[in-house]
Design a protein around this motif. Structure first.
Motif, PDB file in Angstrom:
ATOM      1  N   ARG A  13       0.875  -1.174   0.000  1.00 53.83           N
ATOM      2  CA  ARG A  13       0.000   0.000   0.000  1.00 53.83           C
ATOM      3  C   ARG A  13       0.918   1.231   0.000  1.00 53.83           C
ATOM      4  O   ARG A  13       1.446   1.623   1.043  1.00 53.83           O
ATOM      5  CB  ARG A  13      -0.927   0.021   1.222  1.00 53.83           C
ATOM      6  CG  ARG A  13      -1.900  -1.138   1.264  1.00 53.83           C
ATOM      7  CD  ARG A  13      -2.958  -1.035   0.176  1.00 53.83           C
ATOM      8  NE  ARG A  13      -3.941  -2.109   0.257  1.00 53.83           N
ATOM      9  CZ  ARG A  13      -3.847  -3.284  -0.379  1.00 53.83           C
ATOM     10  NH1 ARG A  13      -2.797  -3.511  -1.147  1.00 53.83           N
ATOM     11  NH2 ARG A  13      -4.771  -4.197  -0.263  1.00 53.83           N
ATOM     12  N   PHE A  14       1.111   1.794  -1.179  1.00 51.32           N
ATOM     13  CA  PHE A  14       2.110   2.829  -1.359  1.00 51.32           C
ATOM     14  C   PHE A  14       1.666   4.190  -0.797  1.00 51.32           C
ATOM     15  O   PHE A  14       0.485   4.490  -0.713  1.00 51.32           O
ATOM     16  CB  PHE A  14       2.444   2.976  -2.844  1.00 51.32           C
ATOM     17  CG  PHE A  14       3.097   1.744  -3.433  1.00 51.32           C
ATOM     18  CD1 PHE A  14       4.475   1.597  -3.426  1.00 51.32           C
ATOM     19  CD2 PHE A  14       2.321   0.727  -3.997  1.00 51.32           C
ATOM     20  CE1 PHE A  14       5.082   0.469  -3.969  1.00 51.32           C
ATOM     21  CE2 PHE A  14       2.915  -0.397  -4.561  1.00 51.32           C
ATOM     22  CZ  PHE A  14       4.305  -0.535  -4.536  1.00 51.32           C
ATOM     23  N   ASN A  15       2.682   4.986  -0.436  1.00 55.23           N
ATOM     24  CA  ASN A  15       2.451   6.363   0.030  1.00 55.23           C
ATOM     25  C   ASN A  15       1.423   6.419   1.152  1.00 55.23           C
ATOM     26  O   ASN A  15       0.408   7.097   1.068  1.00 55.23           O
ATOM     27  CB  ASN A  15       2.031   7.266  -1.130  1.00 55.23           C
ATOM     28  CG  ASN A  15       2.031   8.741  -0.746  1.00 55.23           C
ATOM     29  OD1 ASN A  15       2.632   9.129   0.267  1.00 55.23           O
ATOM     30  ND2 ASN A  15       1.355   9.553  -1.530  1.00 55.23           N
ATOM     31  N   ARG A  35      -2.148   5.803   0.230  1.00 56.35           N
ATOM     32  CA  ARG A  35      -2.877   6.822  -0.523  1.00 56.35           C
ATOM     33  C   ARG A  35      -2.715   6.693  -2.035  1.00 56.35           C
ATOM     34  O   ARG A  35      -3.484   7.295  -2.782  1.00 56.35           O
ATOM     35  CB  ARG A  35      -2.430   8.216  -0.082  1.00 56.35           C
ATOM     36  CG  ARG A  35      -2.728   8.511   1.381  1.00 56.35           C
ATOM     37  CD  ARG A  35      -2.277   9.893   1.802  1.00 56.35           C
ATOM     38  NE  ARG A  35      -0.830  10.077   1.718  1.00 56.35           N
ATOM     39  CZ  ARG A  35      -0.169  11.089   2.275  1.00 56.35           C
ATOM     40  NH1 ARG A  35      -0.841  12.002   2.973  1.00 56.35           N
ATOM     41  NH2 ARG A  35       1.133  11.190   2.155  1.00 56.35           N
ATOM     42  N   ALA A  36      -1.696   5.933  -2.479  1.00 55.79           N
ATOM     43  CA  ALA A  36      -1.431   5.819  -3.916  1.00 55.79           C
ATOM     44  C   ALA A  36      -1.958   4.496  -4.453  1.00 55.79           C
ATOM     45  O   ALA A  36      -1.809   3.447  -3.823  1.00 55.79           O
ATOM     46  CB  ALA A  36       0.073   5.935  -4.177  1.00 55.79           C
ATOM     47  N   ARG A  39       3.623  -1.441  -9.407  1.00 60.91           N
ATOM     48  CA  ARG A  39       3.893  -0.069  -9.854  1.00 60.91           C
ATOM     49  C   ARG A  39       2.863   0.880  -9.248  1.00 60.91           C
ATOM     50  O   ARG A  39       1.662   0.754  -9.506  1.00 60.91           O
ATOM     51  CB  ARG A  39       3.835   0.034 -11.372  1.00 60.91           C
ATOM     52  CG  ARG A  39       4.815  -0.859 -12.099  1.00 60.91           C
ATOM     53  CD  ARG A  39       4.751  -0.650 -13.619  1.00 60.91           C
ATOM     54  NE  ARG A  39       5.566  -1.628 -14.316  1.00 60.91           N
ATOM     55  CZ  ARG A  39       6.884  -1.521 -14.504  1.00 60.91           C
ATOM     56  NH1 ARG A  39       7.505  -0.445 -14.040  1.00 60.91           N
ATOM     57  NH2 ARG A  39       7.548  -2.452 -15.151  1.00 60.91           N
ATOM     58  N   ALA A  40       3.336   1.827  -8.486  1.00 61.06           N
ATOM     59  CA  ALA A  40       2.447   2.811  -7.868  1.00 61.06           C
ATOM     60  C   ALA A  40       2.300   4.018  -8.771  1.00 61.06           C
ATOM     61  O   ALA A  40       3.207   4.361  -9.544  1.00 61.06           O
ATOM     62  CB  ALA A  40       3.004   3.239  -6.517  1.00 61.06           C
ATOM     63  N   ASP A  41       1.161   4.698  -8.662  1.00 61.86           N
ATOM     64  CA  ASP A  41       0.946   5.857  -9.528  1.00 61.86           C
ATOM     65  C   ASP A  41       1.752   7.073  -9.092  1.00 61.86           C
ATOM     66  O   ASP A  41       1.747   8.096  -9.775  1.00 61.86           O
ATOM     67  CB  ASP A  41      -0.548   6.197  -9.638  1.00 61.86           C
ATOM     68  CG  ASP A  41      -1.177   6.530  -8.282  1.00 61.86           C
ATOM     69  OD1 ASP A  41      -0.436   6.717  -7.298  1.00 61.86           O
ATOM     70  OD2 ASP A  41      -2.422   6.588  -8.225  1.00 61.86           O
TER      71      ASP A  41
END
Length: 627
Positions: A126-128, A131-132, A146-148
């Motif tokens: 769960r990136f950022n 939040r991403a 791949r995170a946005d």
């Protein structure tokens, strides 16, 4: 295990630029990347649903887990015991020395020691801070997430797609993945490596995993071998030293206060801070403790980092130093709340950044100068530029010490004449005066001496409360503060001085609970926050030190040994201890581990003195008991 495991149910691994927590059932539930203070990739520790996790454990229920560190290393072994067999995961991060990098590797190496074991792997990033959004791309050799926001994680596999017993079942699970596979007795070399900035997935060999493990073990064994510590309690001192090293950002030499953010000082309470930054106080005390063990290179690198911070603040009206920085020396620590995170067991708000960054805390200059003075006593040379920066600090302290500040505990109840801040200003001036005398460097020595003596007399006059019979938290209160346990440790008062002995007895009654020590009483001294907190583990170890120096060596040893029972199964400590013995606050806490080291050193010294001069020590203890 509970949806939210106990804070103590974790081990720490790291590569000297970031770190991860692994629960005692094999789940990575906290990991920020690429730095300690970067956004989280896994943070189910503070939100079980939205935080993200990476687990490897038996596929069936009914197992028992045990956890230990591979001896003299920061490599963590989690063992699973079932009716069918015994398996284990070796978790580690290959050490990165040199410049900052976006490439970090988290290795999970599997082995079955007895019987058979069916493992289940789940990875849900769960990136950022959750939040991403991200995508997942499965491949034969692993997967790419791949995170946005641009962050990419690659999962490489070793022996996970094919096993002697069956083909591993790997499948996408939402925006993560799940794999189930079986291993038999004697099998090893299977595992996974999660890598940031790792490119395409590749099938790793058992030899590659083994080599990374061997290299990482060799690094840690070599580092531990540099310690000069030869006393009692070696294992816990070494573990604390390795913890401090794990919390130090290698590219700059700056240590963070703890590996985590948002863990509460009271379950369900609001005292939930972000500790992934470098406090001048914590950093100075950390390096002092490491220098006490012979790690002078680490101490020297922090002093260079500190010198650069002074140069950046030159001419600032707020003083030559801020109280905290990011590990790279920047100071953008704007505090915000992660509203979408529910917090560990519902403890909201979950904060990142730190709103105390712009507070005035006068004590930081004393801790910094005391560490520098000790470093110089060990033979370190202070160059011309370094002396100029030091003189700038001391001149500022001489001109500005007589003003209210926010205090060592970063209360949010306004500025006061805190005794601890004034006492540490005395330390700063005193150590600078000694350094000037030892080195013959140019200085405003006459002014420094005058201000040091003014400080001493003011503290003795206004910091001492005749009604309480003790030094108190600030000049207008009856409240005690265990930060003042530093007074005899740093030479402001003699341990046998009747004023100090009276202060210690008052703390015995008001701040000590079955050997554990509170910072202060928030109810009696409003700090601008709601709720209570646990006992503060730094203060308990300071209490040990003060007892030993004050002639109460047997009490000190008992308190030290009791404190060990509150450490977790790996010898790690968080910030505080709750009413039922549970660990609270950010984890693991540098404050606690540095003070454990210092207490062990003091106890060793006092035990050796007692053995060498029993009659003299007995006379001192008798004197202490009579005042």
């Amino acid at each position: 295990m509970d949806r939210y495991p106990d804070i103590s149910e974790h081990g720490l691994i790291g590569d000297l630029q970031t770190a991860a927590l692994v629960t005692s059932d094999g789940t990575v539930d906290f990991f920020c990347c690429p730095r300690f203070d970067s956004p989280s990739v896994f943070a189910s520790l503070v939100d079980a649903e939205r935080g993200g996790h990476f687990s490897i454990k038996p596929a069936a229920d009914g197992y028992v887990t045990k956890q230990l560190y591979f001896p003299d290393t920061a490599m963590l072994i989690t063992r699973f015991m079932t009716k069918d067999g015994v398996g284990e995961v070796l978790d580690f991060m290959p050490v990165i020395e040199g410049a900052p990098t976006d490439r970090h590797r988290l290795v999970r190496h599997l082995r079955v020691a007895r019987g058979t074991m069916r493992f289940e792997l789940q990875i849900q990033p769960r990136f950022n801070y959750g939040r991403a959004k991200h995508t997942v791309e499965l491949a034969e050799e692993g997967a790419v997430f791949r995170a946005d926001d641009g962050m990419v994680l690659t999962l490489h596999v070793a022996g996970m797609r094919e096993t002697p017993s069956e083909r591993a079942k790997v499948e996408q699970a939402g925006d993560g993945l799940r794999a189930v596979f079986e291993m038999r007795e004697g099998e090893s070399g299977r595992g996974v490596m999660l890598e940031s900035a790792g490119g395409k997935p590749k099938a790793m060999t058992a030899a590659e995993l083994d080599q990374m493990a061997d290299d990482t073990a060799a690094y840690w064994k070599s580092w531990v071998g540099r310690s000069t510590y030869q006393g009692r309690w070696r294992e816990m001192v070494s573990r604390s030293a390795m913890t401090l090293k794990l919390l130090t950002y290698e590219p700059t030499g700056a240590p963070v206060a703890a590996a985590t953010f948002g863990l509460p000082e009271q379950t369900g309470g609001e005292r939930n801070w972000d500790y992934r930054f470098t406090w001048i106080r914590d950093g100075s005390l950390t390096m002092h403790a490491l220098a006490n063990l012979g790690y002078l290179v680490e101490a020297g690198r922090f002093n260079l980092w500190l010198r650069d911070r002074v140069a950046e603040q030159a001419g600032s009206a707020s003083g030559p130093l801020k109280i905290m920085y990011r590990v790279d020396g920047t100071s953008d620590l704007v505090e915000e709340t992660l509203e979408h995170f529910e917090g560990w067991r519902g403890s909201r708000p979950v904060r990142i950044g730190n709103g105390a960054a712009d507070q005035l805390q006068l004590d930081i200059y004393g801790e910094a100068l005391d560490a520098l003075y000790y470093f110089a006593e060990q033979g370190a040379q202070i160059g011309h530029r370094g002396w100029q920066e030091l003189s700038q600090i001391v001149d500022w302290v001489a001109d500005n010490w007589d003003q209210p500040d926010e205090g060592v505990w970063e209360t949010r109840g306004g500025r006061k004449d805190f005794t601890y801040g004034r006492f540490q200003c005395w330390v700063a001036l005193d150590r600078a005066i000694r350094l000037a005398g030892d080195t013959g460097r140019p200085s405003n020595l006459a002014k420094w001496v005058v201000e040091r003596d003014r400080l001493y007399n003011q503290i003795m006059d206004r910091g001492w409360n005749k009604n309480v019979g003790a030094f108190t938290q600030h000049y207008s209160t009856d409240v005690l503060d265990s930060a003042l346990l530093f007074m005899p440790l740093e030479g402001f008062v003699a341990p046998q001085d009747p004023m100090w002995q009276s202060t210690l007895r008052a703390m015995d009654k008001q701040l000590v609970s079955d050997s554990l020590v509170y910072r202060y009483n928030p109810a009696a001294s409003p700090d601008g926050l709601h709720g209570d907190e646990g006992t503060f583990s730094l203060c308990t170890f300071l209490y040990v030190d003060a007892l030993a120096r004050s002639g109460r060596l047997d009490d000190a040893i008992l308190t030290f040994e009791k404190m060990q029972t509150y450490g977790n199964h790996l010898g790690l400590f968080s910030e505080e201890i709750g009413p039922t013995g549970d660990q609270l606050g950010n984890f693991p806490q540098a404050f606690t581990h540095l003070s454990l080291i210092n207490s062990a050193l003091t106890l060793n010294r006092e035990l050796e003195r007692r053995a060498a001069h029993p009659e003299r020590i007995a006379a001192i203890e008798q004197l202490a008991a009579s005042v």
